[in-house]
Design an enzyme around this catalytic site. Structure first.
Site, PDB file in Angstrom:
ATOM      1  N   HIS A  71       0.822  -1.255   0.146  1.00 54.34           N
ATOM      2  CA  HIS A  71       0.146   0.039  -0.181  1.00 54.34           C
ATOM      3  C   HIS A  71       1.186   1.339  -0.036  1.00 54.34           C
ATOM      4  O   HIS A  71       1.216   1.847   1.040  1.00 54.34           O
ATOM      5  CB  HIS A  71      -0.906   0.069   1.213  1.00 54.34           C
ATOM      6  N   LEU A  74       2.758   6.490  -5.052  1.00 50.85           N
ATOM      7  CA  LEU A  74       3.722   6.758  -6.099  1.00 50.85           C
ATOM      8  C   LEU A  74       3.423   8.214  -6.567  1.00 50.85           C
ATOM      9  O   LEU A  74       4.464   8.714  -7.222  1.00 50.85           O
ATOM     10  CB  LEU A  74       4.410   5.704  -6.925  1.00 50.85           C
ATOM     11  N   ARG A  75       2.285   8.478  -6.547  1.00 49.13           N
ATOM     12  CA  ARG A  75       1.764   9.943  -6.949  1.00 49.13           C
ATOM     13  C   ARG A  75       2.049  10.127  -8.669  1.00 49.13           C
ATOM     14  O   ARG A  75       1.896  11.142  -9.026  1.00 49.13           O
ATOM     15  CB  ARG A  75       2.506  11.145  -6.472  1.00 49.13           C
ATOM     16  N   ASP A 162      -9.097   3.455  -3.331  1.00 55.44           N
ATOM     17  CA  ASP A 162      -8.175   3.926  -2.017  1.00 55.44           C
ATOM     18  C   ASP A 162      -8.178   5.419  -1.982  1.00 55.44           C
ATOM     19  O   ASP A 162      -7.934   6.240  -3.028  1.00 55.44           O
ATOM     20  CB  ASP A 162      -6.772   3.403  -1.979  1.00 55.44           C
ATOM     21  N   ASP A 316       0.981   2.789   3.614  1.00 57.95           N
ATOM     22  CA  ASP A 316       0.154   3.732   3.271  1.00 57.95           C
ATOM     23  C   ASP A 316       1.163   5.064   2.903  1.00 57.95           C
ATOM     24  O   ASP A 316       0.753   5.997   3.314  1.00 57.95           O
ATOM     25  CB  ASP A 316      -1.075   4.137   4.227  1.00 57.95           C
TER      26      ASP A 316
HETATM   27  O1  DOR Z   1      -3.776   9.558   4.749  1.00 54.76           O
HETATM   28  C1  DOR Z   1      -4.004   8.932   3.739  1.00 54.76           C
HETATM   29  N1  DOR Z   1      -3.386   9.678   2.699  1.00 54.76           N
HETATM   30  N2  DOR Z   1      -5.110   8.061   3.534  1.00 54.76           N
HETATM   31  C2  DOR Z   1      -5.736   7.821   2.280  1.00 54.76           C
HETATM   32  O2  DOR Z   1      -6.413   7.008   2.159  1.00 54.76           O
HETATM   33  C3  DOR Z   1      -4.881   8.411   1.272  1.00 54.76           C
HETATM   34  C4  DOR Z   1      -3.753   8.982   1.340  1.00 54.76           C
HETATM   35  C5  DOR Z   1      -3.120   9.889   0.423  1.00 54.76           C
HETATM   36  O3  DOR Z   1      -3.359   9.512  -1.028  1.00 54.76           O
HETATM   37  O4  DOR Z   1      -2.542  10.754   0.554  1.00 54.76           O
END
Ligand code: DOR
Length: 436
Positions: A71, A74-75, A162, A316
């Site tokens: 999880h 990578l943006r 997500d 995450d």
């Molecule tokens: O804290 C979080 N950041 N939870 C998420 O579900 C998405 C993530 C994000 O993409 O920054």
């Protein structure tokens, strides 16, 4: 971090721990062209590295199957100012990971095979392999299904929206039904958005004290419960709960497993090392989704890790730029970096704290995520591809985010002392020397 591709890598007198092969033994390994060419009891005579041979003295080190984080964000495409596939995989290798699975809340969202292909191509030669989670719905809007079968054919290993949750039960039902013939894995970011609108942190004593809007635990749990019921009703479908954060959620997964359901869950290091009390100074480095909960939730998560309810630790990893975090708490983006601190936090707070063994940690951070995603099992044996994480399990160190390989700096762990760290990541014939 130093990345090289020596033609020969030698690991002398190293403790190999791989529970999936029932291995815990001190051996010496030689790796040539990315393959373990020798696995034997005696050390090799070479003791000095040169340009083509890298020799590592394995005393006090552990050789494990390559760690995997299922999880990460990578943006790329679309938010390359926060992270790119290159910087994210560098950060992963520096944190000891040889594989990651990236999330679909990119811009555009990963809801089309062309985007999967783009990501796969960009990561074709990185030390850390990248697998892709595709969106369940078009643009992650929770309304209309994305082309799930085409996405599956393009190689995705999991489906999730997500960053947001599919609250419409009929859409979720349809997704389960579409994926049933191929038995693909559905995952959910469990959040009833109607109950969390405008949230800043966990709903409880601390949110009341700070006077900010809370996210109640039940908002996460109603969605876990609903999905578990749907998965059961639709013929015991495969289902994975993302970043589970509450004691009630642990109990729901535990009872589903006891009934024989094919349900799994992951927890993040921040949800077993930090509580909502950290927000007392309104510091957005402690703001994430799901939010930090309470010490009772941490106790339940650790109990779930110990009894097998929790099968995976995932980070995450959520890079954000300074201007998205250094604003008032209510406006700050959710999420923190995770890849470089995950192994250190888990070794310190789970293994050295006496909750689990090192072998169990290797299951949680390498073997189980690969199993859940149907990826090949890693063997540490003569003839196998060398996909390895080398740990220094007892080394004490302090995390300094200024040395991060991420493009972002959003971590609450800067300055934290830890015991145990990754030393090398080895994969695809490449070796990274971790510099944490
Ligand atoms: O804290 C979080 N950041 N939870 C998420 O579900 C998405 C993530 C994000 O993409 O920054």
């Amino acid at each position: 971090m130093k990345i090289t591709t020596p033609s020969k890598i030698i690991l002398n007198n190293i403790r190999v721990v791989n529970p999936s092969e029932s291995k815990d033994e001190v051996v010496s390994l030689m790796i040539e062209q990315g393959v373990i060419s020798y696995y034997c009891l005696q050390p090799f005579t070479e003791t000095v590295s040169d340009n083509s041979t890298k020799v590592i003295d394995g005393t006090d080190l552990v050789c494990a199957p390559g760690f995997y984080d299922m999880h990460v964000h990578l943006r790329e495409p679309g938010q390359e100012y926060k992270e790119t596939i290159q910087t994210g995989t560098n950060c992963a290798a520096n944190g000891g990971f040889t594989g990651v699975c990236c999330m679909p809340n990119t811009a555009p969202a990963i809801d089309h095979p062309a985007i999967v292909e783009y990501i796969t191509n960009r990561a074709a030669h990185t030390l850390t392999e990248v697998h892709v989670t595709a969106a369940i719905t078009k643009e992650r809007k929770g309304k209309e299904l994305a082309p799930l079968l085409e996405l599956y054919k393009s190689g995705v290993v999991m489906f999730s929206d997500d960053g947001s949750c599919i609250t419409d039960s009929a859409v979720m039902r349809r997704a389960f039904e579409y994926l049933a013939p191929i038995d693909a894995l559905l995952s959910q970011h469990c959040e009833d958005h109607a109950l969390t609108e405008g949230f800043v942190m966990n709903e409880g004593a601390m949110s009341a004290l700070l006077g900010v809007k809370g996210y109640p635990t039940v908002a996460e749990e109603v969605m876990i419960a609903r999905d578990i019921m749907l998965a059961q009703y639709l013929g015991n479908r495969r289902y994975h709960v993302s970043h589970l954060s509450t004691s009630g959620g642990i109990e729901l997964v535990r009872s589903a497993k006891a009934r024989g359901q094919r349900v799994s869950c992951e927890v993040t290091p921040h949800h077993f090392t930090l509580t909502d009390a950290s927000l007392h100074e309104y510091d957005a480095h402690y703001k994430m989704n799901p939010p930090l909960r309470t010490s009772a939730d941490i106790a339940a998560i650790i109990e779930g890790i110990k009894d097998g309810t929790v099968e995976v630790i995932a980070t995450d990893h959520a890079p954000h730029a300074r201007h998205e975090k250094l604003v008032e708490l209510g406006l700050a983006a959710n999420g923190i970096l995770g890849l470089e601190t995950s192994i250190g936090l888990s070794l310190t707070h789970l293994v050295h704290a006496g909750h689990i063994t090192l072998a169990r940690l290797i299951e949680l951070m390498s073997i189980n995520p690969r199993k859940i995603l149907n990826l090949p099992d890693i063997r540490i044996a003569q003839g196998a591809s060398a996909n390895l994480t080398i740990l220094a399990p007892n080394e004490e160190w302090t995390y300094n985010v200024e040395t991060t390989k991420s493009l972002s700096r959003n971590t609450p762990y800067h300055g934290w002392n830890m015991k145990g760290k990754p030393r090398y990541a080895i994969n695809r014939g490449i070796i990274a020397e971790c510099t944490l």
